[in-house]
Design a protein around this motif. Structure first.
Motif, PDB file in Angstrom:
ATOM      1  N   ALA A 261      22.765 -32.391  29.914  1.00 45.55           N
ATOM      2  CA  ALA A 261      22.935 -32.764  31.325  1.00 45.55           C
ATOM      3  C   ALA A 261      22.250 -34.096  31.545  1.00 45.55           C
ATOM      4  N   PHE A 262      23.026 -35.055  31.986  1.00 45.62           N
ATOM      5  CA  PHE A 262      22.517 -36.407  32.235  1.00 45.62           C
ATOM      6  C   PHE A 262      22.025 -36.473  33.672  1.00 45.62           C
ATOM      7  N   SER A 263      20.805 -36.906  33.825  1.00 43.59           N
ATOM      8  CA  SER A 263      20.292 -37.029  35.179  1.00 43.59           C
ATOM      9  C   SER A 263      19.298 -38.174  35.208  1.00 43.59           C
TER      10      SER A 263
ATOM     11  N   ASP B  94      16.343 -43.968  32.394  1.00 41.64           N
ATOM     12  CA  ASP B  94      15.247 -44.732  32.997  1.00 41.64           C
ATOM     13  C   ASP B  94      15.520 -46.226  32.949  1.00 41.64           C
ATOM     14  N   ILE B  95      14.975 -46.934  33.902  1.00 41.24           N
ATOM     15  CA  ILE B  95      14.901 -48.397  33.824  1.00 41.24           C
ATOM     16  C   ILE B  95      13.551 -48.803  34.392  1.00 41.24           C
ATOM     17  N   LEU B  96      13.170 -50.040  34.104  1.00 40.07           N
ATOM     18  CA  LEU B  96      11.815 -50.457  34.442  1.00 40.07           C
ATOM     19  C   LEU B  96      11.808 -51.545  35.512  1.00 40.07           C
TER      20      LEU B  96
ATOM     21  N   SER C  42      17.011 -61.526  23.019  1.00 38.65           N
ATOM     22  CA  SER C  42      18.423 -61.408  22.642  1.00 38.65           C
ATOM     23  C   SER C  42      18.667 -59.996  22.097  1.00 38.65           C
ATOM     24  N   ARG C  43      19.940 -59.593  22.064  1.00 38.16           N
ATOM     25  CA  ARG C  43      20.267 -58.241  21.588  1.00 38.16           C
ATOM     26  C   ARG C  43      19.767 -58.043  20.151  1.00 38.16           C
ATOM     27  N   GLU C  44      20.044 -59.036  19.267  1.00 36.59           N
ATOM     28  CA  GLU C  44      19.603 -58.936  17.863  1.00 36.59           C
ATOM     29  C   GLU C  44      18.102 -58.695  17.782  1.00 36.59           C
TER      30      GLU C  44
ATOM     31  N   GLN D 170      20.498 -41.896  21.399  1.00 34.24           N
ATOM     32  CA  GLN D 170      20.782 -43.323  21.512  1.00 34.24           C
ATOM     33  C   GLN D 170      22.118 -43.531  22.211  1.00 34.24           C
ATOM     34  N   ALA D 171      22.283 -44.706  22.851  1.00 25.77           N
ATOM     35  CA  ALA D 171      23.547 -44.945  23.555  1.00 25.77           C
ATOM     36  C   ALA D 171      24.028 -46.381  23.425  1.00 25.77           C
ATOM     37  N   GLY D 172      23.553 -47.099  22.430  1.00 23.60           N
ATOM     38  CA  GLY D 172      23.996 -48.498  22.255  1.00 23.60           C
ATOM     39  C   GLY D 172      25.424 -48.520  21.724  1.00 23.60           C
ATOM     40  N   ALA D 173      26.239 -49.447  22.226  1.00 17.59           N
ATOM     41  CA  ALA D 173      27.648 -49.452  21.824  1.00 17.59           C
ATOM     42  C   ALA D 173      28.071 -50.761  21.168  1.00 17.59           C
ATOM     43  N   SER D 174      27.189 -51.772  21.154  1.00 14.21           N
ATOM     44  CA  SER D 174      27.536 -53.018  20.466  1.00 14.21           C
ATOM     45  C   SER D 174      27.534 -52.721  18.965  1.00 14.21           C
TER      46      SER D 174
ATOM     47  N   SER E 207      25.629 -59.572  28.469  1.00 13.05           N
ATOM     48  CA  SER E 207      24.395 -59.296  27.723  1.00 13.05           C
ATOM     49  C   SER E 207      23.918 -57.867  27.994  1.00 13.05           C
ATOM     50  N   GLY E 208      24.523 -57.200  28.977  1.00 13.70           N
ATOM     51  CA  GLY E 208      24.105 -55.844  29.341  1.00 13.70           C
ATOM     52  C   GLY E 208      24.715 -54.781  28.435  1.00 13.70           C
ATOM     53  N   VAL E 209      25.039 -53.632  29.019  1.00 17.84           N
ATOM     54  CA  VAL E 209      25.462 -52.468  28.228  1.00 17.84           C
ATOM     55  C   VAL E 209      26.924 -52.610  27.784  1.00 17.84           C
ATOM     56  N   GLN E 210      27.130 -52.734  26.473  1.00 22.83           N
ATOM     57  CA  GLN E 210      28.482 -52.904  25.923  1.00 22.83           C
ATOM     58  C   GLN E 210      29.367 -51.709  26.234  1.00 22.83           C
ATOM     59  N   GLY E 211      28.779 -50.513  26.162  1.00 24.97           N
ATOM     60  CA  GLY E 211      29.565 -49.293  26.383  1.00 24.97           C
ATOM     61  C   GLY E 211      30.175 -49.300  27.777  1.00 24.97           C
ATOM     62  N   HIS E 212      29.399 -49.686  28.772  1.00 28.20           N
ATOM     63  CA  HIS E 212      29.896 -49.693  30.151  1.00 28.20           C
ATOM     64  C   HIS E 212      30.911 -50.828  30.347  1.00 28.20           C
TER      65      HIS E 212
ATOM     66  N   PHE F 146      29.499 -32.369  25.107  1.00 26.99           N
ATOM     67  CA  PHE F 146      29.600 -33.292  26.250  1.00 26.99           C
ATOM     68  C   PHE F 146      28.250 -33.541  26.893  1.00 26.99           C
ATOM     69  N   MET F 147      28.166 -34.711  27.515  1.00 27.90           N
ATOM     70  CA  MET F 147      27.023 -35.015  28.351  1.00 27.90           C
ATOM     71  C   MET F 147      27.561 -34.974  29.782  1.00 27.90           C
ATOM     72  N   PHE F 148      27.178 -33.955  30.519  1.00 25.91           N
ATOM     73  CA  PHE F 148      27.672 -33.820  31.889  1.00 25.91           C
ATOM     74  C   PHE F 148      26.808 -34.626  32.850  1.00 25.91           C
TER      75      PHE F 148
HETATM   76  C1  FMN Z   1      25.455 -43.314  28.675  1.00 24.89           C
HETATM   77  C2  FMN Z   1      24.448 -44.413  28.555  1.00 24.89           C
HETATM   78  C3  FMN Z   1      23.174 -44.196  29.068  1.00 24.89           C
HETATM   79  C4  FMN Z   1      22.203 -45.179  28.967  1.00 24.89           C
HETATM   80  N1  FMN Z   1      20.976 -44.960  29.518  1.00 24.89           N
HETATM   81  C5  FMN Z   1      20.074 -45.976  29.522  1.00 24.89           C
HETATM   82  C6  FMN Z   1      18.835 -45.823  30.202  1.00 24.89           C
HETATM   83  O1  FMN Z   1      18.545 -44.798  30.789  1.00 24.89           O
HETATM   84  N2  FMN Z   1      17.980 -46.869  30.178  1.00 24.89           N
HETATM   85  C7  FMN Z   1      18.249 -48.062  29.526  1.00 24.89           C
HETATM   86  O2  FMN Z   1      17.413 -48.962  29.543  1.00 24.89           O
HETATM   87  N3  FMN Z   1      19.421 -48.211  28.865  1.00 24.89           N
HETATM   88  C8  FMN Z   1      20.322 -47.223  28.875  1.00 24.89           C
HETATM   89  N4  FMN Z   1      21.513 -47.408  28.245  1.00 24.89           N
HETATM   90  C9  FMN Z   1      21.698 -48.659  27.499  1.00 24.89           C
HETATM   91  C10 FMN Z   1      21.692 -48.510  25.988  1.00 24.89           C
HETATM   92  O3  FMN Z   1      20.923 -47.528  25.442  1.00 24.89           O
HETATM   93  C11 FMN Z   1      21.437 -49.833  25.238  1.00 24.89           C
HETATM   94  O4  FMN Z   1      20.096 -50.193  25.261  1.00 24.89           O
HETATM   95  C12 FMN Z   1      22.248 -50.887  25.835  1.00 24.89           C
HETATM   96  O5  FMN Z   1      23.528 -50.370  25.916  1.00 24.89           O
HETATM   97  C13 FMN Z   1      22.252 -52.158  25.040  1.00 24.89           C
HETATM   98  O6  FMN Z   1      22.769 -51.891  23.792  1.00 24.89           O
HETATM   99  P1  FMN Z   1      24.251 -52.252  23.386  1.00 24.89           P
HETATM  100  O7  FMN Z   1      24.395 -53.696  23.642  1.00 24.89           O
HETATM  101  O8  FMN Z   1      24.273 -51.925  21.923  1.00 24.89           O
HETATM  102  O9  FMN Z   1      25.160 -51.421  24.190  1.00 24.89           O
HETATM  103  C14 FMN Z   1      22.508 -46.432  28.330  1.00 24.89           C
HETATM  104  C15 FMN Z   1      23.797 -46.647  27.814  1.00 24.89           C
HETATM  105  C16 FMN Z   1      24.759 -45.665  27.928  1.00 24.89           C
HETATM  106  C17 FMN Z   1      26.113 -45.959  27.373  1.00 24.89           C
END
Ligand code: FMN
Length: 445
Positions: free
Chosen positions: A13-15, A61-63, A157-159, A229-233, A338-343, A397-399
């Motif tokens: 459960a994602f919260s 979490d975020i800071l 940087s991401r690297e 982990q949730a990195g998608a790059s 530069s942010g979350v690749q998955g999103h 699944f992550m609900f």
């Molecule tokens: C479902 C999901 C949940 C995530 N939750 C967080 C989070 O709570 N805090 C955070 O700093 N990053 C979160 N991230 C970001 C990633 O863990 C990762 O640090 C970010 O996507 C950058 O890596 P990437 O470029 O490889 O995607 C989340 C990403 C996804 C897809």
């Protein structure tokens, strides 16, 4: 005879310890519990998940308070959008330990802004207090706003973030292993408290960290917390393949999920791992009810509660791009984020498919992740889950719950029994630790 027992799923459960779970307006729902600063709020969610035999409860979490839309925090704060308020997830989960006995507890902690000794110690503590239920969502952080809270003008940087994260996790593992499993003797007659021959310095000197050790907490019950982990790059997936045991993905379709899981499993093999030691869980926000029409009405009502600006503001922070600079009646331009690749992939694909302008995308993004088939009766939703699972798109699944506590209660009351009836989910916990629930081995010291 071929084994016809259906493969079982894992459920997380994602919260977040704040106002938002799956749907941005969820906190405005008439039945929402808005006591988000109270320990009871989280204990209640956790107890419900444990009644449903969930593998784990996860806190994001975020800071920083995000300020990526128009350089202002206003939209996040006014709408209670994702990130407007976040309690420290480690402390919230520590407060949940006593309210639960089996539920896994996963906290998000950044490798960019904390020192490894501190993080290793906190997770070892959580794992001991919970008797082996801790998990760590390893993030590298991606926002400029976070960098500015830690004395930097620009984030790394991401690297560089991932290189640092690799070394960070190596140091943590050394620290957890700095006590042999039997180092704590506690023999009052000898007397021997801890055997000095079984507690070692680590003397780590690397590119980013210099840590002498040992840890001042014995080896955790699980050896180390479960790694999420949730990195998608490309670099993020390699990191996941090397370390992660649970991977969260946000695929725009079942096909994308199948490809992502196959890729992660292949990469894990390259790192010499058994691909089955990596559980891939796509995020979905289900809305379930006794009838299809009630579920549709609920989904529409929840969407109504979510402001387009709130979704856009969260998307801006997820991509780390100020989306107010683009015409709102046009589609999201293709870009390098530069942010979350998955999103980014998720919304880029949605935009390509639907031609949805930015204004509408904000509304959609704030209304929760709902691929086709996740609104309806329990039977409808479980049908969809089975299709995904059987196609090799996921290990469970992550609900992302639409609102709390009702959204969690509906999932546990309706979806879980349907999964159990079809043999797709446990009917009682069979193990004591989170590693046990996930079928993961305890790492040797
Ligand atoms: C479902 C999901 C949940 C995530 N939750 C967080 C989070 O709570 N805090 C955070 O700093 N990053 C979160 N991230 C970001 C990633 O863990 C990762 O640090 C970010 O996507 C950058 O890596 P990437 O470029 O490889 O995607 C989340 C990403 C996804 C897809």
């Amino acid at each position: 005879m071929p084994d016809r027992t259906p493969r079982r799923m894992h459920l997380a459960a994602f919260s977040s310890a704040g106002p938002v779970s799956g749907i941005h307006g969820g906190w405005r729902h008439p039945a929402a519990d808005r006591n988000i600063l109270s320990a009871n709020h989280y204990a209640r969610i956790a107890r419900t998940l444990e009644e449903g035999c969930f593998d784990l409860m996860f806190l994001a979490d975020i800071l920083a308070v995000p300020d990526r839309l128009n350089g202002s925090m206003d939209s996040q704060l006014r709408h209670g959008a994702l990130g407007a308020l976040r309690l420290d997830p480690m402390l919230v989960l520590a407060s949940v330990v006593g309210a639960t006995r089996r539920l896994g507890l996963a906290a998000t902690v950044s490798t960019t802004y904390y020192p490894p000794f501190h993080v290793a110690r906190a997770f070892a503590t959580l794992d001991h207090l919970s008797a082996g239920r801790a998990a760590w969502n390893i993030v590298t952080s991606f926002q400029q706003a976070e960098a500015r809270n830690f004395g930097l003008e620009e984030h790394l940087s991401r690297e560089e973030r991932y290189d640092r994260a690799d070394e960070f996790v190596e140091v943590c593992c050394k620290l957890w292993d700095s006590w042999s499993d039997d180092a704590l003797v506690l023999d009052p007659a000898a007397p021997l408290f801890a055997d000095p021959a079984k507690v070692r310095r680590i003397d780590h000197e690397g590119r980013y960290f210099k840590v002498r050790g040992p840890l001042n907490v014995p080896r955790p019950p699980q050896g180390r917390p479960v790694f999420v982990q949730a990195g998608a790059s490309d670099r993020g997936r390699d990191f996941a393949a090397r370390w992660a045991e649970v991977v969260f993905i946000t695929p725009p379709s079942i096909e994308a999920a199948t490809a992502a899981r196959a890729d992660l499993r292949a990469r894990a093999e390259k790192f010499g791992r058994d691909p089955d030691s990596l559980k891939v869980l796509p995020g979905v926000c289900p809305v379930v009810a006794e009838t299809r029409s009630i579920a549709m009405e609920r989904r529409a009502m929840l969407a109504e509660l979510s402001e387009a600006e709130a979704g856009l503001s969260t998307l801006a922070y997820h991509l780390d791009v100020d989306l107010s600079q683009f015409p709102q009646d046009e589609v999201l331009p293709e870009m390098d984020v530069s942010g979350v690749q998955g999103h980014y992939r998720e919304v880029a694909e949605m935009t390509r498919r639907s031609g949805m302008p930015l204004r509408q995308l904000g509304k959609q993004y704030g209304s929760g992740r709902h691929e086709k088939g996740f609104t309806g009766t329990a039977a409808d939703i479980v049908d969809t889950m089975e299709i995904w699972h059987d196609a090799g798109a996921c290990d469970g699944f992550m609900f992302q719950v639409p609102y709390v506590p009702g959204g969690v209660e509906d999932i546990v009351r309706l979806i879980v029994p349907e999964l159990q009836r079809r043999g797709r989910f446990r009917t009682a916990y069979e193990a004591e630790t989170l590693r046990g629930h996930l079928g993961l081995a305890r790492p040797p010291a």
